[in-house]
Design an enzyme around this catalytic site. Structure first.
Site, mmCIF file in Angstrom:
data_model
loop_
_atom_site.group_PDB
_atom_site.id
_atom_site.type_symbol
_atom_site.label_atom_id
_atom_site.label_comp_id
_atom_site.label_asym_id
_atom_site.label_seq_id
_atom_site.Cartn_x
_atom_site.Cartn_y
_atom_site.Cartn_z
ATOM 1 N N SER A 7 0.845 -1.199 0.000
ATOM 2 C CA SER A 7 0.000 0.000 0.000
ATOM 3 C C SER A 7 0.875 1.241 0.000
ATOM 4 O O SER A 7 1.703 1.437 0.900
ATOM 5 C CB SER A 7 -0.892 0.008 1.238
ATOM 6 N N HIS A 32 -1.321 -1.258 -4.208
ATOM 7 C CA HIS A 32 -2.573 -0.859 -3.555
ATOM 8 C C HIS A 32 -2.582 0.656 -3.356
ATOM 9 O O HIS A 32 -1.668 1.212 -2.741
ATOM 10 C CB HIS A 32 -2.652 -1.577 -2.209
ATOM 11 N N ASP A 34 -4.689 3.751 -1.848
ATOM 12 C CA ASP A 34 -5.755 4.085 -0.905
ATOM 13 C C ASP A 34 -6.272 5.489 -1.142
ATOM 14 O O ASP A 34 -5.571 6.468 -0.895
ATOM 15 C CB ASP A 34 -5.225 3.981 0.532
ATOM 16 N N MET A 36 -8.838 8.301 -0.028
ATOM 17 C CA MET A 36 -9.653 8.688 1.143
ATOM 18 C C MET A 36 -10.183 10.102 0.958
ATOM 19 O O MET A 36 -9.457 10.982 0.484
ATOM 20 C CB MET A 36 -8.798 8.630 2.406
ATOM 21 N N HIS A 65 -8.324 1.191 -3.818
ATOM 22 C CA HIS A 65 -9.218 1.001 -2.677
ATOM 23 C C HIS A 65 -9.893 2.334 -2.368
ATOM 24 O O HIS A 65 -9.265 3.243 -1.827
ATOM 25 C CB HIS A 65 -8.371 0.499 -1.484
ATOM 26 N N MET A 67 -12.028 4.603 -0.331
ATOM 27 C CA MET A 67 -12.650 4.859 0.970
ATOM 28 C C MET A 67 -13.326 6.222 0.881
ATOM 29 O O MET A 67 -12.908 7.192 1.519
ATOM 30 C CB MET A 67 -11.581 4.802 2.065
ATOM 31 N N MET A 136 -11.473 -5.789 5.683
ATOM 32 C CA MET A 136 -10.607 -4.868 6.422
ATOM 33 C C MET A 136 -10.258 -5.487 7.773
ATOM 34 O O MET A 136 -11.150 -5.876 8.534
ATOM 35 C CB MET A 136 -11.310 -3.522 6.641
ATOM 36 N N ASP A 174 -6.570 -6.324 4.475
ATOM 37 C CA ASP A 174 -5.921 -5.011 4.499
ATOM 38 C C ASP A 174 -5.899 -4.453 5.914
ATOM 39 O O ASP A 174 -6.956 -4.209 6.502
ATOM 40 C CB ASP A 174 -6.711 -4.084 3.549
HETATM 41 C C1 DX5 Z 1 -5.969 1.695 5.757
HETATM 42 C C2 DX5 Z 1 -5.615 1.340 4.347
HETATM 43 C C3 DX5 Z 1 -4.525 0.379 4.235
HETATM 44 C C4 DX5 Z 1 -3.224 0.806 4.873
HETATM 45 C C5 DX5 Z 1 -2.634 -0.420 5.488
HETATM 46 O O1 DX5 Z 1 -7.190 2.303 5.788
HETATM 47 O O2 DX5 Z 1 -6.729 0.820 3.657
HETATM 48 O O3 DX5 Z 1 -4.320 -0.045 2.899
HETATM 49 O O4 DX5 Z 1 -2.306 1.374 4.001
HETATM 50 O O5 DX5 Z 1 -1.513 -0.062 6.198
HETATM 51 P P1 DX5 Z 1 -0.761 -1.096 7.167
HETATM 52 O O6 DX5 Z 1 -0.350 -2.263 6.331
HETATM 53 O O7 DX5 Z 1 0.384 -0.274 7.667
HETATM 54 O O8 DX5 Z 1 -1.740 -1.460 8.258
HETATM 55 ZN ZN ZN Z 2 -6.373 -0.113 1.687
#
Ligand code: DX5
Ligand code: ZN
Length: 217
Positions: A7, A32, A34, A36, A65, A67, A136, A174
Site C-alpha cells: 500500500s 494498492h 488508498d 480517502m 481502494h 474509501m 478490512m 488489508d
Molecule cells: C488503511 C488502508 C490500508 C493501509 C494499510 O485504511 O486501507 O491499505 O495502508 O496499512 P498497514 O499495512 O500499515 O496497516
Molecule cells: Zn487499503
C-alpha cells in the site's frame, strides 16, 4: 501462492511514480492505492489525477481502494486513470449493485470491502458480481495500526461460503499485516495481502516482501 500488494499509503506520495516503479522491481504482485475523502474515513489522500500520472511507471495491476462516500460518482475517473481493480465499501454505497455494474461497464474488475464491524454475510448476495472481496482487518483510514483479531473469523466464514458455492473469488485482507501474523491470516483463507508499513515502512522492501511470503510457506 499468496500475493503481496504493498500500500502506497506508507510510501513517499510526493514521489509516487518512482515508488511504484521501485516496488514493482522489488517483486510486488500488485500496487494498492488508498483513496480517502475525509468523509467516509477521517483522512484525505489523493484522487484519480494522481493515479493517472503514476500509472505508466509500473506494469503490475493497480488495486484502487476507494474509501469515499458514494464512489459511483467517480468510477469513470478512476477507470480512465488506469485502475485495474476498483474496490468500494459496501457501507459507502447507496446502491451497491449499480456501483458494481458501473465498474464493470468501465471494463474494470470490481472489489467489495467490509469494515471490521460490518458482518461478512452482507457480501454473500454479491459474490458472483465481484472479482475480489476485501476484508478490512483494521478500521480504514490510517496505516500502521494493529490487526483486529476479531476480523479473522470473517475471513474463515467467507472462504467457506466461496468454497461451498464453487466460486473462484480471491479474498484480500488489508490492515496490520506483518511477518508475524501473515501465516495465521493465510490459514483463514486470504489470498492477497495488502501491506503498507510492513513493506514501504522498511529500509529493504524486497527483503520485507520476501519475509512476508516466506512466513506463509
Ligand atoms: C488503511 C488502508 C490500508 C493501509 C494499510 O485504511 O486501507 O491499505 O495502508 O496499512 P498497514 O499495512 O500499515 O496497516
Ligand atoms: Zn487499503
Amino acid at each position: 501462492m499468496i500475493k503481496i500488494c504493498p500500500s502506497v499509503l506508507s510510501a513517499n506520495l510526493a514521489d509516487l511514480a518512482n515508488e511504484c516503479a521501485s516496488i514493482e522491481r522489488d517483486g510486488a504482485d500488485l500496487i494498492h492505492l488508498d483513496v480517502m475523502d475525509g468523509n467516509f474515513v477521517p483522512n484525505i489522500t489523493f484522487g484519480a489525477p494522481v493515479i493517472k500520472w503514476a500509472r505508466p511507471a509500473a506494469k503490475i495491476p493497480f488495486d484502487v481502494h476507494l474509501m469515499i462516500e458514494e464512489p459511483i460518482r467517480y468510477i469513470e475517473d478512476f477507470a480512465k486513470a488506469g485502475a485495474d481493480i476498483i474496490t468500494v465499501h459496501i457501507e459507502a454505497c447507496h446502491d451497491i449493485t449499480a456501483t458494481l455494474d458501473k465498474i464493470h461497464a468501465c471494463g474494470v474488475k470490481a472489489g467489495v470491502s467490509v469494515k471490521p464491524n460490518t458482518p461478512v454475510e452482507v457480501l454473500y448476495p454479491l459474490l458472483d458480481k465481484m472479482e475480489m472481496a476485501l476484508i478490512m482487518t483494521v478500521e480504514p483510514g490510517f496505516g500502521g495500526q494493529g490487526l483486529i483479531e476479531e476480523t479473522l473469523s470473517k475471513i474463515t466464514a467467507l472462504k467457506e461460503e466461496i468454497t461451498r458455492r464453487g466460486l473462484e473469488l480471491p479474498i484480500e485482507v488489508d490492515g496490520g499485516i506483518k511477518a508475524d501474523n501473515i501465516a495465521r491470516v493465510a490459514k483463514c483463507g486470504a489470498d492477497i495481502f495488502v501491506a503498507g508499513s510492513s513493506v514501504f515502512g522498511k529500509e529493504d522492501r524486497k527483503a520485507a516482501m520476501n519475509d512476508l511470503k516466506n512466513a506463509v510457506k
